[in-house]
Scaffold this motif. Structure first.
Motif, PDB file in Angstrom:
ATOM      1  N   MET A 124       0.839  -1.205   0.000  1.00 37.33           N
ATOM      2  CA  MET A 124       0.000   0.000   0.000  1.00 37.33           C
ATOM      3  C   MET A 124       0.873   1.254   0.000  1.00 37.33           C
ATOM      4  O   MET A 124       0.644   2.187  -0.785  1.00 37.33           O
ATOM      5  CB  MET A 124      -0.916   0.000   1.218  1.00 37.33           C
ATOM      6  N   LEU A 125       1.873   1.288   0.862  1.00 36.30           N
ATOM      7  CA  LEU A 125       2.764   2.448   0.929  1.00 36.30           C
ATOM      8  C   LEU A 125       3.533   2.619  -0.369  1.00 36.30           C
ATOM      9  O   LEU A 125       3.732   3.747  -0.843  1.00 36.30           O
ATOM     10  CB  LEU A 125       3.738   2.286   2.105  1.00 36.30           C
ATOM     11  N   GLN A 150       2.811   6.128  -7.404  1.00 33.37           N
ATOM     12  CA  GLN A 150       1.721   6.166  -8.373  1.00 33.37           C
ATOM     13  C   GLN A 150       1.959   7.183  -9.490  1.00 33.37           C
ATOM     14  O   GLN A 150       1.506   6.979 -10.627  1.00 33.37           O
ATOM     15  CB  GLN A 150       0.411   6.493  -7.655  1.00 33.37           C
ATOM     16  N   ILE A 189       1.321   4.184  -2.994  1.00 33.21           N
ATOM     17  CA  ILE A 189       1.031   5.591  -2.693  1.00 33.21           C
ATOM     18  C   ILE A 189       2.179   6.485  -3.145  1.00 33.21           C
ATOM     19  O   ILE A 189       1.971   7.540  -3.758  1.00 33.21           O
ATOM     20  CB  ILE A 189       0.764   5.769  -1.184  1.00 33.21           C
ATOM     21  N   PHE A 190       3.401   6.070  -2.889  1.00 34.71           N
ATOM     22  CA  PHE A 190       4.560   6.906  -3.204  1.00 34.71           C
ATOM     23  C   PHE A 190       5.018   6.785  -4.656  1.00 34.71           C
ATOM     24  O   PHE A 190       5.746   7.645  -5.137  1.00 34.71           O
ATOM     25  CB  PHE A 190       5.724   6.571  -2.277  1.00 34.71           C
TER      26      PHE A 190
END
Length: 280
Positions: A258-259, A265, A262-263
């Motif tokens: 997930m992290l 994308q 997020i960073f």
């Protein structure tokens, strides 16, 4: 103009509904991890817990023998990071050869390998395991790090990105006396950074989420990655005995990916443009 606005808002509405459908199981699983076992088995369906508790996570972290989840997370991180670094190196060198170098039957070899890669991976499970067993890599991180380094899908993506870079860059560098390694490392590599990041992201998540292969090649509890460990947890925590701890373990397992998404994308959009790395 009015029709265009209606279409846009309908598109937004469709995407919102689709996002809710996709997110609902994840949110329900996360909230379940904060329920007590009594609430899980006695209370009917509720999206949010009646009482929020953290005992499930305490129990998960304290179990270092039958379900050492922190060790599994560390094993998965080591495997996924090592695999990703090597993938980026291998596919960038290979794609450079297929896109910038000229040699006999180059395209025929490339498309032949690309066609072979279309066969389902499950076909190679038994031969792959026999190779791993012969090399002595059973219960070793190498069993997950080395196989799949030269994935043709990633090579194809990087090759197409490189083909969008004008050859004038290469020719100018050769005139100045640059070797192929210098052209690759100093000129091409900086230009293809967006697509390499995307391929690295795919490789990391693919290695992290791989389930069938680690279940086959790992049987030592202490050496398992998180996916094989979660299967073991179904026997330990399943059958509604400790379902909250099972959901908590699954939630901990998805945090790194997930992290990462997020960073990283923003690089998805850049990789779509085959000329993103070329500055005018």
């Amino acid at each position: 103009m009015k029709t265009g606005k209606i279409t846009k808002w309908l598109s937004y509405l469709f995407l919102i509904i689709l996002s809710i459908i996709w997110m609902f199981p994840i949110v329900f699983g996360i909230t379940t991890s904060f329920r007590s076992q009594t609430e899980v088995v006695s209370v009917g369906f509720r999206l949010l817990p009646v009482d929020w508790v953290v005992e499930n996570y305490i129990a998960i972290l304290e179990n270092t023998s039958t379900a050492p989840i922190l060790r599994w997370l560390g094993n998965s991180l080591f495997i996924a990071i090592s695999h990703t670094i090597l993938v980026i190196l291998v596919i960038s060198v290979t794609a450079y050869g297929y896109s910038r170098l000229r040699f006999k039957h180059r395209d025929a070899i490339f498309f032949t390998l690309l066609g072979i890669s279309m066969f389902p991976g499950v076909v190679n499970l038994i031969p792959s395991y026999k190779i791993i067993e012969t090399l002595g890599w059973v219960n070793s991180p190498l069993a997950m790090i080395i196989p799949g380094l030269s994935g043709m899908g990633n090579i194809f993506l990087v090759r197409q990105f490189m083909k969008g870079i004008p050859r004038e860059f290469d020719e100018s560098a050769r005139i100045d006396g640059a070797s192929e390694f210098v052209i690759y490392s100093k000129i091409i590599m900086p230009m293809i950074k967006p697509v390499l990041i995307v391929c690295g992201l795919f490789s990391f998540t693919g290695s992290w989420n791989d389930f069938l292969w680690p279940v086959i090649v790992f049987n030592d509890v202490q050496k398992m990655p998180i996916t094989a460990g979660l299967l073991l947890l179904q026997d330990i925590y399943g059958n509604y005995r400790l379902i909250g701890q099972l959901m908590g373990s699954a939630f901990l397992a998805i945090i790194p990916t997930m992290l990462l998404f997020i960073f990283a994308q923003k690089y998805f959009v850049q990789s779509i443009n085959l000329n993103a790395g070329v500055k005018g």
